[in-house]
Write an enzyme that holds these catalytic residues in place. Structure first.
Site, PDB file in Angstrom:
ATOM      1  N   GLY A 260       0.816  -1.207   0.000  1.00 30.98           N
ATOM      2  CA  GLY A 260       0.000   0.000   0.000  1.00 30.98           C
ATOM      3  C   GLY A 260       0.850   1.257   0.000  1.00 30.98           C
ATOM      4  N   ILE A 262       1.227   3.612   2.256  1.00 34.43           N
ATOM      5  CA  ILE A 262       1.990   3.938   3.459  1.00 34.43           C
ATOM      6  C   ILE A 262       3.253   3.088   3.498  1.00 34.43           C
ATOM      7  CG2 ILE A 262       1.931   3.944   5.991  1.00 34.43           C
ATOM      8  CD1 ILE A 262      -1.127   4.487   5.684  1.00 34.43           C
ATOM      9  N   GLU A 284       6.642 -10.552   2.081  1.00 38.07           N
ATOM     10  CA  GLU A 284       5.806 -11.261   1.097  1.00 38.07           C
ATOM     11  C   GLU A 284       5.772 -10.549  -0.240  1.00 38.07           C
ATOM     12  OE1 GLU A 284       2.213 -10.721   3.727  1.00 38.07           O
ATOM     13  OE2 GLU A 284       3.827  -9.309   3.998  1.00 38.07           O
ATOM     14  N   ASN A 374      -9.895  -5.367   2.965  1.00 40.01           N
ATOM     15  CA  ASN A 374      -9.121  -6.282   2.112  1.00 40.01           C
ATOM     16  C   ASN A 374      -9.009  -7.657   2.755  1.00 40.01           C
ATOM     17  OD1 ASN A 374      -8.579  -4.122   0.346  1.00 40.01           O
ATOM     18  ND2 ASN A 374      -6.779  -3.531   1.526  1.00 40.01           N
ATOM     19  N   GLY A 378      -0.796 -11.057   5.116  1.00 41.93           N
ATOM     20  CA  GLY A 378       0.282 -11.679   5.880  1.00 41.93           C
ATOM     21  C   GLY A 378       0.566 -10.967   7.181  1.00 41.93           C
TER      22      GLY A 378
END
Ligand code: 0RQ
Length: 498
Positions: A260, A262, A284, A374, A378
């Site tokens: 994302g 951030i 990941e 969402n 992970g």
């Protein structure tokens, strides 16, 4: 055995109502694109004839719009697991039209193997190469490819020439044995390899190969703004302070970072901070910022489950394969996110919260406690097992109407027992070694937006005593105020005085 080339429509004709289909990919990276769209068309045609047609969609994580979006809009999905980020799918999940199970990503493959999610009928795998003896070389992601391929009755390949064959050799495909005779996963440093660069399947299961030439559907990022830049700077300053204090070894530790806007800004800031030594990642998702930091030597190695890159960044990798080949490894999600390995390597984990409460419980998934955003992705795999777990978020959302710090989270993904540090653009709350009340004081002092600081001090007073004080009927008052009046600042504690 010779390879059989077929059309996407032919491949889709083998998929039956009620089938569970395991797709390659992890984020839009490496997700199939043309067969899912053909399955969606088949679903529409079946629905027009009055026939039922819905499938179970099993993936590595989120996927591209050609998979999750197209199938959702064709009303072709019965069940979906694990993570998703698609707008159409999110809406369908929240309307109850898709049964969505939000699993920890590291657990997906084993839960499929244990039979918890039913049989895998079909696997659809994007590859950059496939051989007659059944060696499949996936493209930009590891996902859950080894497990889906092994368990499925039929395997279909999307052979995508948009991807470089230079990806061959970048994967480390490994499937652990299942309990009760499971051994340790022998990854002792991010660059260790324990498996094969391809997935071996019985070639007779490969029913057909569809040739494609389409880029991954990865989205770009918003340029870092004042808030995300400041969050990044706070993370970098905190980590260099920890290093100087000797609480992080002088060699530094491998980093995991979420996805994302951030997360991308945080990595950029860490890369620029020369007090933080060049570091490795065991994560990941490798995002755009990581590629630039590798090129300028700030990131030495990246172990991941996917190259979740914009096409521009991916081409940088493909054009510099000699440079990148020994600096990256792509693993299945079960290994990239494995709790045993995360704990062994001592990862510093940095994930993004939707909301955090004054005691440090974190909500990563639900808006207002009810609507799926969402998924946990992970973040749980890493947070629970980290050397040091950090959550970042802007102090407010939606122009200040929502405080990211609330009295009690409306949904809890990561409990106070696993969360070490909270960082907003305003500062850092270091929760290590603190009782719940001390944690609340630290969070309110350092991370909360000024509009909400007094409200939260007053809540703490109202909450009274206890190990973790709460006035239960007021604990979700911020959320109720947002619901009723559209702004959490309208909360009035006088309504809750006894
Ligand atoms: O809304 O899209 O309408 O503008 O949520 O928020 O601030 O752009 O942040 O893109 O980094 O996403 C937690 C969702 C953050 C993500 C989350 C609204 C906000 C905005 C997005 P708009 P930002 P990001 C590894 C780790 C869980 C999985 C995970 C995520 C939108 O990071 O899904 O960590 N994490 N995986 O306005 C209402 C609030 C809000 C809010 C933010 N309190 N209430 N809306 N928003 N806070 C990756 C994998 O696992 C693959």
């Amino acid at each position: 055995m010779s390879l059989k080339f077929i059309t996407a429509e032919e491949a889709a004709s083998y998929v039956k109502d009620g089938d569970n289909v395991g797709f390659s990919g992890f984020t839009p990276a490496g997700s199939p694109k043309v067969i899912p769209a053909a399955i969606a068309e088949k679903a529409k045609a079946e629905h027009e004839k009055g026939n039922p047609f819905k499938i179970g969609v099993l993936t590595g994580a989120s996927s591209g719009d050609s998979l999750d979006g197209t199938l959702t809009r064709a009303n072709a999905i019965k069940f979906r697991a694990p993570y998703q980020t698609n707008k159409s799918m999110r809406a369908a999940i929240n309307l109850g039209e898709i049964d969505y199970q939000d699993l920890h990503l590291s657990e997906m493959a084993q839960q499929v193997r244990y039979g918890f999610l039913g049989k895998v009928n079909v696997a659809v795998i994007e590859a950059c190469e496939v051989t007659e003896d059944g060696k499949i070389y996936p493209t930009t992601a590891g996902g859950n490819v080894p497990t889906f391929c092994r368990l499925a009755d039929k395997v279909f390949i999307e052979l995508n020439s948009h991807h470089s064959k230079g990806l061959m050799g970048m994967h480390d495909m490994y499937e652990p044995a299942d309990p009760p005779y499971r051994r340790e996963i022998g990854v002792y440093k991010p660059s260790d390899r324990i498996g094969l660069p391809y997935v071996q399947v019985d070639p007779s299961k490969i029913v057909g190969i569809v040739k494609t030439n389409v880029p991954d559907e990865a989205r770009g990022f918003d340029p870092a703004d004042e808030i995300t830049t400041q969050i990044g700077a706070n993370v970098a300053a905190f980590l260099s302070k920890e290093l100087k204090a000797g609480r992080i070894p002088s060699t530094f530790l491998p980093l995991q970072s979420g996805v994302g806007n951030i997360a991308n800004a945080v990595l950029g800031a860490l890369g620029r901070d020369q007090d933080v030594p060049a570091f490795e990642m065991y994560t990941e998702v490798i995002q755009d910022s990581v590629i630039d930091l590798m090129l300028n030597g700030r990131i030495k190695f990246g172990s991941c489950c996917s190259l979740s890159l914009t096409d521009e960044s991916l081409q940088k990798v493909y054009n510099n394969m000699d440079f990148f080949k020994d600096k990256m490894v792509i693993r299945p999600a079960e290994i990239s996110n494995n709790p045993e390995v995360v704990r062994r390597l001592g990862l510093i984990t940095i994930n993004t919260a939707i909301e955090v409460d004054i005691y440090g419980n974190v909500n990563s998934t639900h808006i207002g406690g009810t609507k799926m955003m969402n998924g946990i992705g992970g973040s749980g795999d890493f947070t629970r097992n980290a050397y040091m777990s950090i959550f970042t978020c802007p102090s407010v959302a939606k122009g200040g109407k929502i405080s990211a710090i609330v009295p009690m989270v409306s949904h809890c993904d990561h409990s106070e027992h696993s969360v070490n540090v909270i960082i907003t653009e305003l500062g850092v709350a270091d929760l290590r070694g603190k009782s719940p009340i001390q944690r609340a004081q630290t969070i309110i002092e350092n991370c909360v937006h000024p509009d909400y600081q007094q409200l939260l001090w007053d809540y703490l007073k109202l909450a009274g005593s206890g190990q973790t004080p709460h006035r239960i009927e007021a604990a979700l008052a911020f959320h109720a105020a947002l619901d009723e009046k559209g702004d959490m600042r309208t909360v009035n504690w006088a309504d809750y005085q006894r």
